[in-house]
Every structure is written in C-alpha cells, then in structure tokens.
Design a protein around this motif. Sequence first.
Motif, short mmCIF file in Angstrom:
data_model
loop_
_atom_site.label_atom_id
_atom_site.label_comp_id
_atom_site.label_asym_id
_atom_site.label_seq_id
_atom_site.Cartn_x
_atom_site.Cartn_y
_atom_site.Cartn_z
N GLY A 10 0.79 -1.23 0.00
CA GLY A 10 0.00 0.00 0.00
C GLY A 10 0.82 1.28 0.00
O GLY A 10 0.29 2.36 -0.24
N ARG A 14 4.93 -0.17 5.54
CA ARG A 14 6.30 -0.69 5.57
C ARG A 14 7.29 0.10 4.72
O ARG A 14 8.38 0.45 5.20
CB ARG A 14 6.30 -2.17 5.13
N HIS A 44 -3.80 3.82 -2.19
CA HIS A 44 -3.56 4.93 -1.26
C HIS A 44 -2.76 6.07 -1.89
O HIS A 44 -2.17 6.88 -1.17
CB HIS A 44 -2.82 4.42 -0.02
P1 4NP Z 1 1.86 -1.63 3.52
O1 4NP Z 1 0.54 -2.02 4.37
O2 4NP Z 1 1.84 -2.53 2.30
O3 4NP Z 1 2.97 -1.95 4.45
O4 4NP Z 1 1.73 -0.16 3.18
C1 4NP Z 1 -0.75 -2.04 3.84
C2 4NP Z 1 -1.44 -0.87 3.65
C3 4NP Z 1 -2.73 -0.89 3.16
C4 4NP Z 1 -3.33 -2.10 2.84
C5 4NP Z 1 -2.63 -3.28 3.04
C6 4NP Z 1 -1.35 -3.25 3.54
N1 4NP Z 1 -4.67 -2.14 2.37
O5 4NP Z 1 -5.19 -3.24 2.14
O6 4NP Z 1 -5.29 -1.08 2.18
#
Ligand code: 4NP
Length: 156
Positions: A10, A14, A44
């Motif tokens: 997203g 991370r 996002h």
């Molecule tokens: P990231 O975490 O990949 O570490 O930014 C996430 C952020 C959003 C989502 C999943 C993981 N989502 O499903 O919206």
Amino acid sequence: MESILFVCLGNICRSPTARVVFDHRLQQAGLELLTDSAGTTGYHVGAPPDARAVQAARSRGLDLSGERARQVAVEDFTRFEQIYVMDRSNLRVLQDMRPAHATARVDLLMSLVPDYGLEEVPDPYYGADDGFRQVLDMLETAADRLVESLVARPQP
Ligand code: 4NP
C-alpha cells in the motif's frame, strides 16, 4: 550502490518507514543515496503514511510525516539500481511487471539479513500496534547491515 526503491503493497506502512529508516542510517554514516518508496497497488496514492506507522516511527525519533504514497511504475526499473520488496507477494508483482530493458536488481529486503530468521517483513496493516514495532526492528537491522557493507566496500 547509488539508489534504492523500497516497495510494499500500500506504500503507507512498511515501505515509507523503510525509506526513512534507511535515509537516517545512511545519513548517520555520511553516505548519500537516492531513496524512494512505492506500493504495488494504487489504493492509497497521495495519502500520508498510516497514523500507527507515523507514531511508531516517532517513538524512535523518525519523522514519516513528509512521505506520500505512490504506485510503482515501469520507469522505476531503470531509475533505481536496487529495489527492495517487503514480501514474496510484492516480489511476484514486480517480476511480472519487469520490462525487458530493466536494470534494477529486485530482492527481498530481508535478504540483507539472511541470519534474521524471517524472509518477509510482515504486513502490519490489519494487526496490532506491536506489528509496527516489529517492522521497525527488522528495518533498522537491515539498514545497519546495508550501511556496514557499504562502509566496508573498497574505495574506487
Ligand atoms: P503496507 O501495508 O503494504 O505496508 O503499506 C498495507 C497498507 C494498506 C493495505 C494493506 C497493507 N490495504 O489493504 O489497504
């Protein structure tokens, strides 16, 4: 190594945290590298990092507030020398979109620390707050390992 792109799903938990952790450690070591982060999805785009990631980073003296999400682009495969992904799912997405003229190496971030015992940085989005602390622990360990290897590198 001159440039690194950090990639997760997203780009709000991370990978923006990775970018700021690595920037901080590299800066402390007097190393200047181009860094950025991106997500494999566009859910996002334009959003700031998740408030829990901002808070967890702040508790370690790191400021995530300037980061904004973007989606990984084909140009990233030539713009960056190294792309570090957080998990195997990210790796599969990038392997599928990799253009023939790509120059970037693409690796799991935790391949920097093969003795850590975890190959993937777990997605903290749907979990408890200690998931964000675990992510920071992993990223700080990986950043230290990268800095050690860059500092130990023979000078040209
Ligand atoms: P990231 O975490 O990949 O570490 O930014 C996430 C952020 C959003 C989502 C999943 C993981 N989502 O499903 O919206």
